[in-house]
Design a protein around this motif. Structure first.
Motif, PDB file in Angstrom:
ATOM      1  N   LEU A  19      13.286  12.876   0.696  1.00  0.00           N
ATOM      2  CA  LEU A  19      13.898  12.085   1.761  1.00  0.00           C
ATOM      3  C   LEU A  19      15.406  12.219   1.648  1.00  0.00           C
ATOM      4  N   ALA A  20      16.094  12.052   2.761  1.00  0.00           N
ATOM      5  CA  ALA A  20      17.561  12.036   2.728  1.00  0.00           C
ATOM      6  C   ALA A  20      18.026  10.798   1.984  1.00  0.00           C
ATOM      7  N   ARG A  21      19.194  10.881   1.386  1.00  0.00           N
ATOM      8  CA  ARG A  21      19.711   9.755   0.608  1.00  0.00           C
ATOM      9  C   ARG A  21      20.298   8.685   1.530  1.00  0.00           C
ATOM     10  N   VAL A  22      19.667   7.532   1.534  1.00  0.00           N
ATOM     11  CA  VAL A  22      20.173   6.339   2.206  1.00  0.00           C
ATOM     12  C   VAL A  22      19.878   5.174   1.283  1.00  0.00           C
ATOM     13  N   ASP A  23      20.481   4.024   1.561  1.00  0.00           N
ATOM     14  CA  ASP A  23      20.178   2.856   0.738  1.00  0.00           C
ATOM     15  C   ASP A  23      18.732   2.436   0.996  1.00  0.00           C
ATOM     16  N   PRO A  24      17.861   2.445  -0.010  1.00  0.00           N
ATOM     17  CA  PRO A  24      16.441   2.174   0.233  1.00  0.00           C
ATOM     18  C   PRO A  24      16.143   0.756   0.707  1.00  0.00           C
ATOM     19  N   VAL A  25      16.911  -0.220   0.216  1.00  0.00           N
ATOM     20  CA  VAL A  25      16.678  -1.601   0.645  1.00  0.00           C
ATOM     21  C   VAL A  25      17.057  -1.768   2.107  1.00  0.00           C
ATOM     22  N   ALA A  65       0.804  -1.223   0.000  1.00  0.00           N
ATOM     23  CA  ALA A  65       0.000   0.000   0.000  1.00  0.00           C
ATOM     24  C   ALA A  65       0.838   1.275   0.000  1.00  0.00           C
ATOM     25  N   LEU A  66       2.158   1.163   0.075  1.00  0.00           N
ATOM     26  CA  LEU A  66       3.024   2.347   0.045  1.00  0.00           C
ATOM     27  C   LEU A  66       2.773   3.097  -1.267  1.00  0.00           C
ATOM     28  N   ASP A  67       2.251   4.292  -1.168  1.00  0.00           N
ATOM     29  CA  ASP A  67       1.756   5.028  -2.337  1.00  0.00           C
ATOM     30  C   ASP A  67       2.829   5.943  -2.921  1.00  0.00           C
ATOM     31  N   PRO A  68       3.261   5.707  -4.160  1.00  0.00           N
ATOM     32  CA  PRO A  68       4.274   6.563  -4.787  1.00  0.00           C
ATOM     33  C   PRO A  68       3.844   8.023  -4.892  1.00  0.00           C
ATOM     34  N   ALA A  69       2.530   8.252  -4.945  1.00  0.00           N
ATOM     35  CA  ALA A  69       2.024   9.615  -5.081  1.00  0.00           C
ATOM     36  C   ALA A  69       1.807  10.299  -3.733  1.00  0.00           C
ATOM     37  N   GLY A  70       2.006   9.560  -2.651  1.00  0.00           N
ATOM     38  CA  GLY A  70       1.762  10.119  -1.325  1.00  0.00           C
ATOM     39  C   GLY A  70       2.950  10.899  -0.786  1.00  0.00           C
ATOM     40  N   ASP A  71       2.727  11.533   0.355  1.00  0.00           N
ATOM     41  CA  ASP A  71       3.812  12.236   1.039  1.00  0.00           C
ATOM     42  C   ASP A  71       4.735  11.194   1.683  1.00  0.00           C
ATOM     43  N   PRO A  72       6.037  11.234   1.411  1.00  0.00           N
ATOM     44  CA  PRO A  72       6.949  10.199   1.912  1.00  0.00           C
ATOM     45  C   PRO A  72       6.914  10.019   3.426  1.00  0.00           C
ATOM     46  N   VAL A  73       6.917  11.108   4.182  1.00  0.00           N
ATOM     47  CA  VAL A  73       6.907  11.005   5.640  1.00  0.00           C
ATOM     48  C   VAL A  73       5.603  10.366   6.111  1.00  0.00           C
ATOM     49  N   ALA A  74       4.485  10.780   5.527  1.00  0.00           N
ATOM     50  CA  ALA A  74       3.190  10.213   5.905  1.00  0.00           C
ATOM     51  C   ALA A  74       3.119   8.731   5.539  1.00  0.00           C
ATOM     52  N   GLU A  75       3.643   8.383   4.364  1.00  0.00           N
ATOM     53  CA  GLU A  75       3.592   6.988   3.913  1.00  0.00           C
ATOM     54  C   GLU A  75       4.452   6.092   4.801  1.00  0.00           C
ATOM     55  N   LEU A  76       5.651   6.554   5.139  1.00  0.00           N
ATOM     56  CA  LEU A  76       6.520   5.755   6.008  1.00  0.00           C
ATOM     57  C   LEU A  76       5.946   5.656   7.418  1.00  0.00           C
ATOM     58  N   THR A  77       5.349   6.736   7.899  1.00  0.00           N
ATOM     59  CA  THR A  77       4.714   6.702   9.220  1.00  0.00           C
ATOM     60  C   THR A  77       3.584   5.680   9.237  1.00  0.00           C
ATOM     61  N   ARG A  78       2.753   5.698   8.209  1.00  0.00           N
ATOM     62  CA  ARG A  78       1.646   4.742   8.124  1.00  0.00           C
ATOM     63  C   ARG A  78       2.160   3.317   8.068  1.00  0.00           C
ATOM     64  N   TYR A  79       3.214   3.085   7.277  1.00  0.00           N
ATOM     65  CA  TYR A  79       3.763   1.738   7.142  1.00  0.00           C
ATOM     66  C   TYR A  79       4.324   1.232   8.469  1.00  0.00           C
ATOM     67  N   ILE A  80       5.084   2.073   9.145  1.00  0.00           N
ATOM     68  CA  ILE A  80       5.666   1.670  10.433  1.00  0.00           C
ATOM     69  C   ILE A  80       4.565   1.384  11.454  1.00  0.00           C
ATOM     70  N   ARG A  81       3.550   2.247  11.517  1.00  0.00           N
ATOM     71  CA  ARG A  81       2.452   2.012  12.453  1.00  0.00           C
ATOM     72  C   ARG A  81       1.745   0.687  12.159  1.00  0.00           C
ATOM     73  N   ALA A  82       1.540   0.405  10.887  1.00  0.00           N
ATOM     74  CA  ALA A  82       0.863  -0.841  10.510  1.00  0.00           C
ATOM     75  C   ALA A  82       1.690  -2.051  10.914  1.00  0.00           C
ATOM     76  N   LYS A  83       2.995  -2.006  10.684  1.00  0.00           N
ATOM     77  CA  LYS A  83       3.864  -3.127  11.058  1.00  0.00           C
ATOM     78  C   LYS A  83       3.939  -3.280  12.579  1.00  0.00           C
ATOM     79  N   MET A  84       4.014  -2.182  13.291  1.00  0.00           N
ATOM     80  CA  MET A  84       4.052  -2.244  14.756  1.00  0.00           C
ATOM     81  C   MET A  84       2.737  -2.810  15.294  1.00  0.00           C
ATOM     82  N   ARG A  85       1.624  -2.428  14.669  1.00  0.00           N
ATOM     83  CA  ARG A  85       0.321  -2.928  15.100  1.00  0.00           C
ATOM     84  C   ARG A  85       0.220  -4.435  14.884  1.00  0.00           C
ATOM     85  N   LEU A  86       0.693  -4.908  13.743  1.00  0.00           N
ATOM     86  CA  LEU A  86       0.670  -6.341  13.459  1.00  0.00           C
ATOM     87  C   LEU A  86       1.525  -7.114  14.461  1.00  0.00           C
ATOM     88  N   SER A  87       2.700  -6.587  14.765  1.00  0.00           N
ATOM     89  CA  SER A  87       3.587  -7.259  15.719  1.00  0.00           C
ATOM     90  C   SER A  87       2.987  -7.291  17.115  1.00  0.00           C
TER      91      SER A  87
END
Length: 216
Positions: free
Chosen positions: A158-164, A87-109
């Protein structure tokens, strides 16, 4: 064909009735903590049947072998874990998308720590069931989302880091609280039992990750 590439037999491939579907779900819910606690080799059909409150013959009506139950439990876990990354949306705001993804993974765990530990155990044993999935569907998905992260970095969002490696770090941090729950509780004591602890942990992970990738 299933998520893990398993060929389903003719009976399983037929559309199940509502009761049959409910009973399959009941078996998978009961089997998850059994496999998580004892591993594939240590878990028994008798124990899974008891946990599901059904007879072993009834259990075998829905799944022919222990291996089939184990694979189905892993498949359901992977389906749940893939959804937030997909669900990570290429058209979305990067900070919002990463925040949503992290929250979803934390919720699942937090909600299904047994699922996280089961998957970790599968990986530690060489991924005999999910190995093909890791090299195909998961690899393709990570490459696709890494390309999205790279574009955000190229555009200065976003700052440049290795994405993988960024994806790897998010996985490690969000699953740590489930996989190493005993260690977390040993260090934090009663604090880990607080009602808002899961949210506290999620906020910490979000702050650390976003602090590293916000544009400088």
């Amino acid at each position: 064909m299933s998520l893990l590439g398993r060929d389903e037999d003719e009976a399983a491939a037929r559309t199940p009735t509502r009761i049959q579907a409910a009973n399959r779900e009941l078996i998978l819910e009961a089997a998850l903590p059994v496999f998580s606690a004892h591993g594939f080799k240590g878990a028994t059909l008798d124990e899974i049947a008891r946990a599901a409150s059904m007879s072993k013959p009834n259990l075998l009506y829905y799944f022919r072998r222990k291996q089939d139950i184990y694979a189905a439990v892993l498949e359901r876990t992977l389906e749940a874990w893939l959804a937030p990354l997909e669900a990570l949306d290429p058209a979305g705001d990067p900070v919002a998308e990463l925040t949503r993804y992290i929250r979803a993974k934390m919720r699942l765990s937090a909600r299904k720590p047994e699922a996280s530990r089961l998957f970790a155990n599968e990986i530690l044993h060489g991924a005999p069931v999910v190995g093909g999935f890791l090299k195909t569907r998961l690899k393709t998905l990570v490459e696709e989302k890494a390309a999205v992260l790279s574009r955000w970095m190229e555009n200065g969002k976003l700052a440049r880091v290795d994405p993988v490696h960024l994806v790897f770090m998010i996985w490690a941090m969000t699953q740590h609280y489930a996989d190493f729950e005993v260690q977390v509780r040993a260090i934090l004591g009663p604090r880990a039992d607080a009602r808002d602890f899961a949210e506290e942990a999620a906020e910490a992970v979000i702050a650390i990750v976003l602090g590293g990738v916000r544009p400088r």
